[in-house]
Design a protein around this motif. Structure first.
Motif, PDB file in Angstrom:
ATOM      1  N   SER A  52      -1.973  26.773   4.626  1.00  0.00           N
ATOM      2  CA  SER A  52      -2.018  25.327   4.441  1.00  0.00           C
ATOM      3  C   SER A  52      -0.848  24.922   3.555  1.00  0.00           C
ATOM      4  N   GLU A  53      -0.229  23.808   3.877  1.00  0.00           N
ATOM      5  CA  GLU A  53       0.865  23.323   3.010  1.00  0.00           C
ATOM      6  C   GLU A  53       0.330  22.902   1.646  1.00  0.00           C
ATOM      7  N   LYS A  54      -1.001  22.668   1.563  1.00  0.00           N
ATOM      8  CA  LYS A  54      -1.587  22.191   0.302  1.00  0.00           C
ATOM      9  C   LYS A  54      -1.966  23.326  -0.646  1.00  0.00           C
ATOM     10  N   ALA A  55      -1.937  24.576  -0.160  1.00  0.00           N
ATOM     11  CA  ALA A  55      -2.356  25.713  -0.999  1.00  0.00           C
ATOM     12  C   ALA A  55      -1.151  26.554  -1.401  1.00  0.00           C
ATOM     13  N   ILE A  56      -1.339  27.363  -2.464  1.00  0.00           N
ATOM     14  CA  ILE A  56      -0.273  28.294  -2.882  1.00  0.00           C
ATOM     15  C   ILE A  56      -0.190  29.419  -1.848  1.00  0.00           C
ATOM     16  N   TRP A  57       1.013  29.759  -1.428  1.00  0.00           N
ATOM     17  CA  TRP A  57       1.184  30.831  -0.445  1.00  0.00           C
ATOM     18  C   TRP A  57       1.389  32.168  -1.135  1.00  0.00           C
ATOM     19  N   GLN A  58       0.769  33.195  -0.531  1.00  0.00           N
ATOM     20  CA  GLN A  58       1.064  34.556  -0.975  1.00  0.00           C
ATOM     21  C   GLN A  58       1.399  35.389   0.243  1.00  0.00           C
ATOM     22  N   VAL A  59       2.530  35.082   0.857  1.00  0.00           N
ATOM     23  CA  VAL A  59       2.895  35.823   2.058  1.00  0.00           C
ATOM     24  C   VAL A  59       3.526  37.155   1.655  1.00  0.00           C
ATOM     25  N   LYS A  60       3.255  38.171   2.498  1.00  0.00           N
ATOM     26  CA  LYS A  60       3.684  39.529   2.147  1.00  0.00           C
ATOM     27  C   LYS A  60       4.545  40.118   3.262  1.00  0.00           C
ATOM     28  N   SER A 284      13.056  16.416   9.553  1.00  0.00           N
ATOM     29  CA  SER A 284      12.277  16.402   8.310  1.00  0.00           C
ATOM     30  C   SER A 284      12.607  17.649   7.500  1.00  0.00           C
ATOM     31  N   SER A 285      11.920  17.792   6.374  1.00  0.00           N
ATOM     32  CA  SER A 285      12.119  18.965   5.512  1.00  0.00           C
ATOM     33  C   SER A 285      11.267  20.158   5.952  1.00  0.00           C
ATOM     34  N   PHE A 286      10.533  20.036   7.073  1.00  0.00           N
ATOM     35  CA  PHE A 286       9.515  21.044   7.402  1.00  0.00           C
ATOM     36  C   PHE A 286      10.081  22.468   7.432  1.00  0.00           C
ATOM     37  N   LEU A 287      11.129  22.691   8.217  1.00  0.00           N
ATOM     38  CA  LEU A 287      11.682  24.044   8.310  1.00  0.00           C
ATOM     39  C   LEU A 287      12.213  24.501   6.945  1.00  0.00           C
ATOM     40  N   ARG A 288      12.956  23.606   6.291  1.00  0.00           N
ATOM     41  CA  ARG A 288      13.528  23.943   4.971  1.00  0.00           C
ATOM     42  C   ARG A 288      12.402  24.284   3.982  1.00  0.00           C
ATOM     43  N   ASP A 289      11.328  23.516   4.008  1.00  0.00           N
ATOM     44  CA  ASP A 289      10.206  23.745   3.087  1.00  0.00           C
ATOM     45  C   ASP A 289       9.556  25.106   3.357  1.00  0.00           C
ATOM     46  N   VAL A 290       9.354  25.422   4.640  1.00  0.00           N
ATOM     47  CA  VAL A 290       8.717  26.707   4.973  1.00  0.00           C
ATOM     48  C   VAL A 290       9.620  27.863   4.543  1.00  0.00           C
ATOM     49  N   LEU A 291      10.919  27.743   4.803  1.00  0.00           N
ATOM     50  CA  LEU A 291      11.853  28.802   4.392  1.00  0.00           C
ATOM     51  C   LEU A 291      11.831  28.966   2.867  1.00  0.00           C
ATOM     52  N   ALA A 292      11.799  27.843   2.151  1.00  0.00           N
ATOM     53  CA  ALA A 292      11.813  27.907   0.681  1.00  0.00           C
ATOM     54  C   ALA A 292      10.546  28.582   0.157  1.00  0.00           C
ATOM     55  N   ARG A 293       9.422  28.325   0.828  1.00  0.00           N
ATOM     56  CA  ARG A 293       8.170  28.917   0.357  1.00  0.00           C
ATOM     57  C   ARG A 293       8.091  30.406   0.681  1.00  0.00           C
ATOM     58  N   ILE A 294       8.675  30.796   1.814  1.00  0.00           N
ATOM     59  CA  ILE A 294       8.753  32.235   2.113  1.00  0.00           C
ATOM     60  C   ILE A 294       9.619  32.898   1.040  1.00  0.00           C
ATOM     61  N   SER A 296      10.157  31.959  -2.008  1.00  0.00           N
ATOM     62  CA  SER A 296       9.478  32.025  -3.293  1.00  0.00           C
ATOM     63  C   SER A 296       8.380  33.092  -3.281  1.00  0.00           C
ATOM     64  N   SER A 297       7.613  33.168  -2.186  1.00  0.00           N
ATOM     65  CA  SER A 297       6.551  34.167  -2.077  1.00  0.00           C
ATOM     66  C   SER A 297       7.099  35.597  -2.108  1.00  0.00           C
ATOM     67  N   LEU A 298       8.225  35.799  -1.429  1.00  0.00           N
ATOM     68  CA  LEU A 298       8.804  37.142  -1.376  1.00  0.00           C
ATOM     69  C   LEU A 298       9.676  37.427  -2.603  1.00  0.00           C
ATOM     70  N   GLN A 299       9.725  36.454  -3.519  1.00  0.00           N
ATOM     71  CA  GLN A 299      10.499  36.568  -4.767  1.00  0.00           C
ATOM     72  C   GLN A 299      11.957  36.956  -4.502  1.00  0.00           C
ATOM     73  N   LEU A 300      12.557  36.258  -3.547  1.00  0.00           N
ATOM     74  CA  LEU A 300      13.978  36.457  -3.258  1.00  0.00           C
ATOM     75  C   LEU A 300      14.780  35.569  -4.204  1.00  0.00           C
ATOM     76  N   THR A 301      15.879  36.098  -4.713  1.00  0.00           N
ATOM     77  CA  THR A 301      16.727  35.255  -5.570  1.00  0.00           C
ATOM     78  C   THR A 301      17.412  34.211  -4.689  1.00  0.00           C
ATOM     79  N   GLU A 302      17.872  33.126  -5.302  1.00  0.00           N
ATOM     80  CA  GLU A 302      18.602  32.082  -4.577  1.00  0.00           C
ATOM     81  C   GLU A 302      19.819  32.702  -3.876  1.00  0.00           C
ATOM     82  N   GLU A 303      20.486  33.611  -4.576  1.00  0.00           N
ATOM     83  CA  GLU A 303      21.679  34.254  -4.016  1.00  0.00           C
ATOM     84  C   GLU A 303      21.323  35.058  -2.749  1.00  0.00           C
ATOM     85  N   LYS A 304      20.245  35.845  -2.853  1.00  0.00           N
ATOM     86  CA  LYS A 304      19.797  36.653  -1.706  1.00  0.00           C
ATOM     87  C   LYS A 304      19.406  35.733  -0.536  1.00  0.00           C
TER      88      LYS A 304
END
Ligand code: CO
Length: 436
Positions: A52-60, A284-294, A296-304
């Motif tokens: 859900s876009e409303k919940a915190i993601w913990q994708v692995k 819209s921001s949909f694709l950008r938002d999903v990529l950003a959340r992946i 953040s969940s995978l703890q990738l640095t901005e550079e990576k």
């Protein structure tokens, strides 16, 4: 590929087994909301977990997920267990041109007829909606103790028709007619006895009380079912082939392939037919938002993450114009595709199609590896043509992108025609892309 070879292939070995699934998908997806619900169901069967876009993601890593926005756009992704070099994305759209019912949709005529008050959604061929069985479907929103709830509705029977004027009443009927969407296109929905029944009809379908319904997005749809046509069943005919054919092809490839070293994604956007500029559209921001959340969940640095975007590739898949059998002069004299002759790579000098030398090379290489033929499309230089998702998406997230599609006739008609063999080509090519 020569015509002769094609014929042999058609009658002997070309795989059209995906068509049954495509027909079922389109027949059960009268609106973008139904299409996205059906995609979700198929993804879950394949082990994709809803987010859900409303919940915190913990994708692995190694996980498979999907998220929808507005119930009419969906992004699914599958993360490889080891390395993630970037994103391999297929984009398509869930919406098709049709009529939308206005908020107060009932019109009466001389105290005898009940009509529905509609407006155009997208650039449709108006005349194709005349004299065929129609119905309505969409979603209703109502309030519960847990907040606003949405339910899909589909009046699954022949309900309405937009009748032509008899030729005896308009002798110029065959000289070309300009249809006025306000006065010529209202569907006849029944006799005046049915007046004030609209909300009750939706409520019955949704299993709520009419007075509970606070909002609605309801569309008119063509009741025709998809079918094979042609002496040897060479073609397919049905509503919404643009772009549910590419949506279905992308979905089949995604669920059957395990990711190689890229995060595989399928992004299906709404509102392509009206410019993509909504919260669930490609702009819209949909694709950008999903990529950003992946990220953040995978703890990738901005550079990576930036390195991964630079390594990524997007295939924007939206059907293309085949040469018209009665009007071959409408297409460019050489960059012109035919049904059943493979994936169409689209080019546009002013970049309304995002294809460039690099991305076309990657796409041709994918087709070669998949053993799939490809063809080229460019507009006649004196015809403006359409646009699609690719270049719009690139304003939101930029990466190498190719625009492709399957060759079809009568784009934006209530009933479109495409090749029976091309879906298999699309699935094979997208499978190679997702496997890489
Ligand atoms: Co399209």
């Amino acid at each position: 590929m020569s015509t002769k070879n094609k014929k042999n292939e058609t009658s002997s070995c070309q795989d059209t087994s995906y068509l049954e699934g495509l027909f079922d998908f389109i027949d059960h997806s009268p609106t973008c909301f139904h299409a996205v619900a059906n995609i979700g169901e198929e993804l879950e069967k394949a082990g994709y977990q809803p987010l859900s876009e409303k919940a915190i993601w913990q994708v692995k890593t190694g996980g498979k997920y999907y998220v929808n926005r507005n119930g009419s756009a969906v992004i699914a992704f599958s993360i490889p267990p080891k390395e993630q070099k970037g994103f391999h994305i297929v984009a398509a759209h869930s919406d098709s041109p049709c009529f939308k019912l206005k908020e107060l949709p009932e019109l009466s005529v001389e105290e005898h007829y009940l009509k529905w008050n509609v407006e155009k959604y997208g650039g449709m061929i108006l005349s194709t909606w005349l004299d065929r069985p129609l119905s309505i479907a969409g979603r209703v929103v109502f309030k519960t103790s847990e907040g606003m709830m949405t339910k899909l509705v589909n009046i699954d029977r022949n309900v309405a028709v937009i009748p032509n004027v008899a030729i005896h009443m308009n002798r110029d009927m065959n000289k070309g007619i300009e249809y006025n969407p306000q006065t010529d296109m209202s569907p006849l929905a029944g006799s005046i006895r049915e007046k004030d029944s609209y909300l009750a009809l939706l409520a019955r379908e949704a299993g709520v009380d009419a007075e509970e319904i606070l909002g609605q997005d309801i569309f008119v749809y063509n009741r025709d079912k998809c079918s094979r046509i042609g002496l040897e069943g060479e073609y397919i005919s049905g509503p919404r082939l643009d772009d549910l054919e590419c949506v279905y092809g992308g979905l089949q490839a995604l669920v059957k392939e395990e990711p190689g070293s890229y995060i595989n994604m399928l992004a299906v956007f709404d509102n392509e037919e009206v410019g993509s500029g909504t919260k669930q559209g490609a702009d819209s921001s949909f694709l950008r938002d999903v990529l950003a959340r992946i990220r953040s969940s995978l703890q990738l640095t901005e550079e990576k993450y930036q390195c991964m975007l630079a390594e990524s590739f997007l295939i924007s898949a939206d059907n293309a114009h085949a040469v018209h059998p009665n009007h071959p002069e409408k297409t460019d004299s050489v960059n012109k595709p035919y049904p059943n002759e493979g994936i169409v790579i689209k080019y546009h000098g002013s970049q309304r199609y995002a294809t460039d030398a690099y991305s076309e090379a990657v796409m041709k290489d994918i087709c070669r590896e998949a053993g799939v033929p490809y063809q080229t499309y460019a507009n006649r230089s004196d015809i403006a043509g359409g646009s699609t998702l690719g270049n719009i998406l690139m304003a939101q997230v930029s990466m190498n992108t190719v625009d492709i599609g399957l060759a079809q006739l009568a784009m934006h008609s209530a009933c479109e025609t495409a090749g029976a063999e091309d879906l298999d080509y699309l699935i094979r090519a997208l499978s190679v892309f997702y496997r890489r």
